[in-house]
Every structure is written in structure tokens, then in C-alpha cells.
Design a protein around this motif. Sequence first.
Motif, PDB file in Angstrom:
ATOM      1  N   ARG A 145       9.531  -9.450  -2.295  1.00  0.00           N
ATOM      2  CA  ARG A 145       9.687  -7.993  -2.349  1.00  0.00           C
ATOM      3  C   ARG A 145       8.498  -7.261  -1.743  1.00  0.00           C
ATOM      4  O   ARG A 145       8.646  -6.240  -1.090  1.00  0.00           O
ATOM      5  CB  ARG A 145       9.866  -7.553  -3.807  1.00  0.00           C
ATOM      6  CG  ARG A 145      11.140  -8.046  -4.461  1.00  0.00           C
ATOM      7  CD  ARG A 145      11.133  -7.744  -5.944  1.00  0.00           C
ATOM      8  NE  ARG A 145      10.801  -6.341  -6.196  1.00  0.00           N
ATOM      9  CZ  ARG A 145      10.265  -5.900  -7.337  1.00  0.00           C
ATOM     10  NH1 ARG A 145       9.993  -6.744  -8.317  1.00  0.00           N
ATOM     11  NH2 ARG A 145      10.003  -4.617  -7.490  1.00  0.00           N
ATOM     12  N   ARG A 146       7.322  -7.784  -1.986  1.00  0.00           N
ATOM     13  CA  ARG A 146       6.113  -7.083  -1.573  1.00  0.00           C
ATOM     14  C   ARG A 146       4.948  -8.064  -1.620  1.00  0.00           C
ATOM     15  O   ARG A 146       4.980  -9.059  -2.336  1.00  0.00           O
ATOM     16  CB  ARG A 146       5.828  -5.906  -2.516  1.00  0.00           C
ATOM     17  CG  ARG A 146       4.797  -4.895  -2.035  1.00  0.00           C
ATOM     18  CD  ARG A 146       5.243  -4.157  -0.812  1.00  0.00           C
ATOM     19  NE  ARG A 146       6.478  -3.414  -0.987  1.00  0.00           N
ATOM     20  CZ  ARG A 146       6.560  -2.157  -1.383  1.00  0.00           C
ATOM     21  NH1 ARG A 146       5.465  -1.483  -1.663  1.00  0.00           N
ATOM     22  NH2 ARG A 146       7.730  -1.557  -1.476  1.00  0.00           N
ATOM     23  N   VAL A 147       3.900  -7.766  -0.877  1.00  0.00           N
ATOM     24  CA  VAL A 147       2.624  -8.480  -0.971  1.00  0.00           C
ATOM     25  C   VAL A 147       1.564  -7.416  -1.207  1.00  0.00           C
ATOM     26  O   VAL A 147       1.611  -6.343  -0.592  1.00  0.00           O
ATOM     27  CB  VAL A 147       2.324  -9.258   0.326  1.00  0.00           C
ATOM     28  CG1 VAL A 147       0.980  -9.955   0.224  1.00  0.00           C
ATOM     29  CG2 VAL A 147       3.435 -10.264   0.618  1.00  0.00           C
ATOM     30  N   PHE A 148       0.636  -7.686  -2.114  1.00  0.00           N
ATOM     31  CA  PHE A 148      -0.394  -6.668  -2.333  1.00  0.00           C
ATOM     32  C   PHE A 148      -1.734  -7.316  -2.627  1.00  0.00           C
ATOM     33  O   PHE A 148      -1.818  -8.459  -3.089  1.00  0.00           O
ATOM     34  CB  PHE A 148      -0.004  -5.712  -3.482  1.00  0.00           C
ATOM     35  CG  PHE A 148      -0.134  -6.292  -4.870  1.00  0.00           C
ATOM     36  CD1 PHE A 148      -1.273  -6.073  -5.628  1.00  0.00           C
ATOM     37  CD2 PHE A 148       0.892  -7.044  -5.412  1.00  0.00           C
ATOM     38  CE1 PHE A 148      -1.393  -6.602  -6.907  1.00  0.00           C
ATOM     39  CE2 PHE A 148       0.786  -7.571  -6.698  1.00  0.00           C
ATOM     40  CZ  PHE A 148      -0.355  -7.340  -7.447  1.00  0.00           C
ATOM     41  N   ALA A 149      -2.783  -6.568  -2.316  1.00  0.00           N
ATOM     42  CA  ALA A 149      -4.149  -6.938  -2.672  1.00  0.00           C
ATOM     43  C   ALA A 149      -4.750  -5.757  -3.410  1.00  0.00           C
ATOM     44  O   ALA A 149      -4.419  -4.603  -3.122  1.00  0.00           O
ATOM     45  CB  ALA A 149      -4.970  -7.253  -1.426  1.00  0.00           C
ATOM     46  N   MET A 150      -5.596  -6.045  -4.377  1.00  0.00           N
ATOM     47  CA  MET A 150      -6.263  -4.948  -5.080  1.00  0.00           C
ATOM     48  C   MET A 150      -7.665  -5.362  -5.477  1.00  0.00           C
ATOM     49  O   MET A 150      -7.962  -6.546  -5.647  1.00  0.00           O
ATOM     50  CB  MET A 150      -5.470  -4.503  -6.313  1.00  0.00           C
ATOM     51  CG  MET A 150      -5.472  -5.462  -7.465  1.00  0.00           C
ATOM     52  SD  MET A 150      -4.637  -4.706  -8.905  1.00  0.00           S
ATOM     53  CE  MET A 150      -4.860  -6.012 -10.126  1.00  0.00           C
ATOM     54  N   ALA A 151      -8.524  -4.368  -5.579  1.00  0.00           N
ATOM     55  CA  ALA A 151      -9.911  -4.610  -5.947  1.00  0.00           C
ATOM     56  C   ALA A 151     -10.405  -3.443  -6.778  1.00  0.00           C
ATOM     57  O   ALA A 151      -9.930  -2.309  -6.629  1.00  0.00           O
ATOM     58  CB  ALA A 151     -10.781  -4.770  -4.695  1.00  0.00           C
TER      59      ALA A 151
ATOM     60  N   GLY B 125      -5.076 -10.911  -5.034  1.00  0.00           N
ATOM     61  CA  GLY B 125      -3.926 -10.662  -4.179  1.00  0.00           C
ATOM     62  C   GLY B 125      -2.744 -11.461  -4.691  1.00  0.00           C
ATOM     63  O   GLY B 125      -2.917 -12.542  -5.265  1.00  0.00           O
ATOM     64  N   ARG B 126      -1.536 -10.938  -4.503  1.00  0.00           N
ATOM     65  CA  ARG B 126      -0.336 -11.583  -5.025  1.00  0.00           C
ATOM     66  C   ARG B 126       0.855 -11.339  -4.108  1.00  0.00           C
ATOM     67  O   ARG B 126       0.931 -10.328  -3.416  1.00  0.00           O
ATOM     68  CB  ARG B 126       0.016 -11.055  -6.415  1.00  0.00           C
ATOM     69  CG  ARG B 126      -0.953 -11.450  -7.520  1.00  0.00           C
ATOM     70  CD  ARG B 126      -0.849 -12.931  -7.864  1.00  0.00           C
ATOM     71  NE  ARG B 126      -1.633 -13.272  -9.042  1.00  0.00           N
ATOM     72  CZ  ARG B 126      -2.930 -13.549  -9.038  1.00  0.00           C
ATOM     73  NH1 ARG B 126      -3.583 -13.501  -7.882  1.00  0.00           N
ATOM     74  NH2 ARG B 126      -3.567 -13.879 -10.141  1.00  0.00           N
ATOM     75  N   VAL B 127       1.802 -12.275  -4.154  1.00  0.00           N
ATOM     76  CA  VAL B 127       3.121 -12.087  -3.561  1.00  0.00           C
ATOM     77  C   VAL B 127       4.066 -11.700  -4.694  1.00  0.00           C
ATOM     78  O   VAL B 127       4.107 -12.372  -5.725  1.00  0.00           O
ATOM     79  CB  VAL B 127       3.617 -13.364  -2.863  1.00  0.00           C
ATOM     80  CG1 VAL B 127       5.046 -13.181  -2.361  1.00  0.00           C
ATOM     81  CG2 VAL B 127       2.703 -13.738  -1.707  1.00  0.00           C
TER      82      VAL B 127
END
Length: 283
Positions: free
Chosen positions: A151-157, A117-119
Motif C-alpha cells: 500500500r505504501r512505503v514510509f520512512a520517519m525520524a 522505515g517500513r513497507v
Amino acid sequence: MNDVATQTERKQQHPLVVIKDQIEQREHEFARALPAHIPVERFKRVVLTAVQNNQDLLRADRQSFFNACMKSAQDGLLPDGRDGAIVLYGNKAQWMPMVFGILKKIRNSGELGMITGRVVYGGDKFRYWIDDSGEHVEYEPADTPDTDTVRRVFAMAKTKDGELYVEPMSVKEIEKVRAISRAKNNGPWVDWWEQMAIKTALRRLSKRLPMSSDLDDLLRRDDDLYDLQGAGDAAVKGPRPALVDALDRLAAPPAAAPALAAPDQAEGEDDDNSESAKAAPAP
């Protein structure tokens, strides 16, 4: 001799000394809950350090404090502010896994190929899109990002078979979740906003991932810190669109159909004037 006895008595009455003794008394309980790679002595030291660093925990209901410690031990994570933290809500202590601990636990489970996950700050490169082959994301952090701009926050798997799942969230969506937190103006949401934002994206992503119930429970350890009912639901979901209400009315049996005014009906208009609007087909 009396002076020595008095000093000893005062020392024993100090709250830190009392809680240290209580931690020692629960050594066997912690040992039974902890995984093999975490020695109980280390766990006890970390718990005591957490209290020393946040002495507000000394006024927490003692049962809730040790319940939080046990949940930390059961999760195989340390309450060190990195794996997780013991936070205070009112006079109740609550175990709250942090992003680092969650990611470590999920990676160690072997149920996913990767998860992160990242900001996304100002200056970072970010693109997310979906096509007929699935979800895609491109992310490259800037050398000197503008950390004052999110700008955005996201998580990925990625699953073991290579399928990618991505959950991007706007700051507005993150703040809607924060709005239903009972500690939205203090504690983690103030001290570690980025961590809480990434965790929010991970929680939402987890609903789509093939994970064990233990990992699902881990992601929801701090549910008690949120108002997940009543006004909280309304804050997250927002107002029901007029189209959804119209479709619900069309699908309902005649006897159950509510006599609702059209959304643009002025206050005080006759109900008869709204019948054509209610009967109009949804766009």
C-alpha cells in the motif's frame, strides 16, 4: 614430487585463492579504515564470504572491487548482505549500504532521537496527516499481512528535540526511482525490493534531516547505480505542468519569452490563433 607441485600450482591459480591472497595483502589498509569495534580479521572473512556467495564478483574489475571494500570499511559496515552488499554493475563492483546498516549508522551517530522505515502491506493500519502542530503518522502491522499487496512505503525520524519528520511514498513513486536504476531488472531491485524501497524513502527523508555530511554520503553511496542526469531526471520529475510553463513565460523578460503554442493547440494551427491562449492569465 611433480604431482604435488602441479596440484599446488593449480590451487594457486584458482580465482578464490587469488582474491583471498589479495585481500590479505590489503589487511593494513582495511585496518586503518575500520572503526575500533570491527576487527580486521572479521572484516576480511566477511569480504571473502561475500565473494564465495556471489562468485560473479570474481569477474569484477579488481580495483573497483577493493574500492568497494574500502568504502564499506570507512562506513564501519560489513558487506554481509545485512549491513550492506557489494554488487556488480557490468564489470564494476559497487558498495551499497542496506537499510539495516544505514539505520544502525544513523542511530549510532546520536544525531537523531530515532529513525526507521517500513513497507505497509495489505491489512496493516496506516494513517499519515499534517496539521498545525506538524506531521503525524499511525502505523500498526497486521498479524498476518498480505505481503502480495504493498500500500505504501514510509520512512520517519524524530529529532532530539521531538520534531517528527515523515516521508510516505507510493509504489508508483518508488517505481519511478527504480526506473532510473541501471540495475532495475536484476540485483537488489529484484532480490530485495522491500529493502530498496525503504532505502529510497530514507534517501528522500534525509534531505530534510539535520545530519552530518558523512551520513549524507552514506545514503548516497550507490548513486553510481542510477542515471541521475538526462532521461533519469525526466523519469523522476515527470512532465512539467502547463501552469508552471505559463508562469515561467510570464516571469521571463520580453526578449526571452518563448513563442510556445498553447497546450491544447492542434497540430498545424496558425500561430496567430494561439496568441490569446498565451496571453491569458494563469488560473
